[in-house]
Design a protein around this motif. Sequence first.
Motif, short mmCIF file in Angstrom:
data_model
loop_
_atom_site.label_atom_id
_atom_site.label_comp_id
_atom_site.label_asym_id
_atom_site.label_seq_id
_atom_site.Cartn_x
_atom_site.Cartn_y
_atom_site.Cartn_z
N HIS A 25 0.83 -1.20 0.00
CA HIS A 25 0.00 0.00 0.00
C HIS A 25 0.87 1.25 0.00
O HIS A 25 1.92 1.28 0.65
CB HIS A 25 -0.92 0.01 1.23
N GLY A 26 0.43 2.26 -0.68
CA GLY A 26 1.17 3.52 -0.76
C GLY A 26 0.66 4.55 0.23
O GLY A 26 0.85 5.75 0.03
N TRP A 27 0.03 4.13 1.30
CA TRP A 27 -0.50 5.02 2.33
C TRP A 27 -0.45 4.32 3.68
O TRP A 27 -0.36 3.10 3.75
CB TRP A 27 -1.95 5.40 2.02
N ILE A 28 -0.47 5.08 4.75
CA ILE A 28 -0.59 4.53 6.09
C ILE A 28 -1.94 4.97 6.63
O ILE A 28 -2.18 6.18 6.81
CB ILE A 28 0.54 5.02 7.03
N GLY A 29 -2.81 4.02 6.88
CA GLY A 29 -4.16 4.34 7.36
C GLY A 29 -4.40 3.79 8.75
O GLY A 29 -3.52 3.17 9.37
N THR A 30 -5.59 4.01 9.24
CA THR A 30 -5.95 3.49 10.55
C THR A 30 -5.86 1.97 10.57
O THR A 30 -5.58 1.36 11.60
CB THR A 30 -7.38 3.91 10.93
N GLU A 31 -6.08 1.34 9.40
CA GLU A 31 -6.00 -0.11 9.32
C GLU A 31 -4.59 -0.62 9.63
O GLU A 31 -4.40 -1.62 10.32
CB GLU A 31 -6.46 -0.61 7.94
N HIS A 32 -3.58 0.11 9.16
CA HIS A 32 -2.20 -0.28 9.42
C HIS A 32 -1.81 -0.02 10.87
O HIS A 32 -1.08 -0.80 11.48
CB HIS A 32 -1.26 0.45 8.46
N LEU A 33 -2.33 1.09 11.42
CA LEU A 33 -2.08 1.38 12.83
C LEU A 33 -2.69 0.30 13.71
O LEU A 33 -2.08 -0.14 14.70
CB LEU A 33 -2.67 2.74 13.20
N LEU A 34 -3.89 -0.15 13.36
CA LEU A 34 -4.55 -1.18 14.16
C LEU A 34 -3.77 -2.50 14.13
O LEU A 34 -3.57 -3.14 15.16
CB LEU A 34 -5.98 -1.41 13.67
N ILE A 35 -3.32 -2.89 12.95
CA ILE A 35 -2.52 -4.12 12.85
C ILE A 35 -1.27 -3.99 13.71
O ILE A 35 -0.90 -4.91 14.45
CB ILE A 35 -2.12 -4.42 11.39
N ALA A 36 -0.60 -2.82 13.61
CA ALA A 36 0.64 -2.62 14.36
C ALA A 36 0.39 -2.65 15.87
O ALA A 36 1.22 -3.19 16.62
CB ALA A 36 1.27 -1.29 13.95
N VAL A 37 -0.73 -2.09 16.31
CA VAL A 37 -1.07 -2.15 17.73
C VAL A 37 -1.24 -3.60 18.17
O VAL A 37 -0.74 -4.02 19.22
CB VAL A 37 -2.36 -1.35 18.01
N ARG A 144 -7.51 10.24 7.94
CA ARG A 144 -8.14 9.54 9.08
C ARG A 144 -7.09 8.99 10.04
O ARG A 144 -7.32 8.94 11.25
CB ARG A 144 -9.07 8.44 8.57
N ALA A 145 -5.92 8.59 9.53
CA ALA A 145 -4.85 8.13 10.42
C ALA A 145 -4.29 9.29 11.23
O ALA A 145 -4.03 9.15 12.44
CB ALA A 145 -3.74 7.47 9.61
N ARG A 146 -4.10 10.44 10.59
CA ARG A 146 -3.63 11.62 11.32
C ARG A 146 -4.63 12.01 12.40
O ARG A 146 -4.25 12.38 13.52
CB ARG A 146 -3.39 12.78 10.35
N LYS A 147 -5.91 11.92 12.07
CA LYS A 147 -6.93 12.25 13.06
C LYS A 147 -6.88 11.30 14.24
O LYS A 147 -7.01 11.72 15.40
CB LYS A 147 -8.32 12.20 12.42
N LEU A 174 -10.44 3.87 18.28
CA LEU A 174 -11.83 3.54 18.59
C LEU A 174 -12.74 4.75 18.46
O LEU A 174 -13.95 4.60 18.28
CB LEU A 174 -11.93 2.96 20.01
N ARG A 175 -12.17 5.95 18.55
CA ARG A 175 -12.97 7.16 18.39
C ARG A 175 -13.10 7.59 16.93
O ARG A 175 -13.84 8.52 16.62
CB ARG A 175 -12.35 8.31 19.19
N SER A 176 -12.38 6.92 16.03
CA SER A 176 -12.46 7.27 14.61
C SER A 176 -13.88 7.05 14.12
O SER A 176 -14.47 6.00 14.34
CB SER A 176 -11.48 6.41 13.80
N ASP A 177 -14.43 8.05 13.45
CA ASP A 177 -15.83 7.96 13.03
C ASP A 177 -16.01 7.85 11.52
O ASP A 177 -17.11 8.01 11.00
CB ASP A 177 -16.62 9.16 13.55
#
Length: 207
Positions: A25-37, A144-147, A174-177
Amino acid sequence: MFERFTRQARATVVGAQEEARALGHGWIGTEHLLIAVLRRPDEPGAATLVRLGADAESARAAVERAAGRGGDGVGEEDAEALRALGIDLEEVRRRAEDAFGPGALDRAPRPPDERRGTWAVLPFRRRGADRGRRDRGHIPFTPRARKALELSLRESLALKDRHIGCEHLVLGLLRSDDRLTGDLFARLGLEPETVRARVVADLRGAA
């Protein structure tokens, strides 16, 4: 803000970049943050998610189904809809590779469309060459990842903590809407408000 991140939280952000690269993927999203967590299952916040049935492997699989893995970029639901129309993606791929060689349809997906809340893909391109450019360059965070990272700071302040740890990253996610993050949690069988209450309760219990 990043100076307040603990060593574990910083490693999680680096891990999100690694996950994005591994998935092509050419972006870092909330999905990647969640996997990393979830790769740090013993950390506060992540431990609660794991206890509720989530893990890095299941999250990664959910992301692959939704966004693709640098391949055809078509999720499981979209593939099923195409099959209902008589379009067999595997047969299309087989014929293309018979005619043009292995990997003829390989392409790199682009970030999920933030406006429409859908997973979209770029036109066909050579995977190897494109991935090489991304490996050498910077992978940007999606809005959305920055947020979510900004929300993690707010969570830290609300809890009167002097640091931002994995637990705050989890609470921020978890607060991401946005629809995309909500869809990922749904795929994992997690209801954000319920999970958030459990995370907060676990943090208070450990204090």
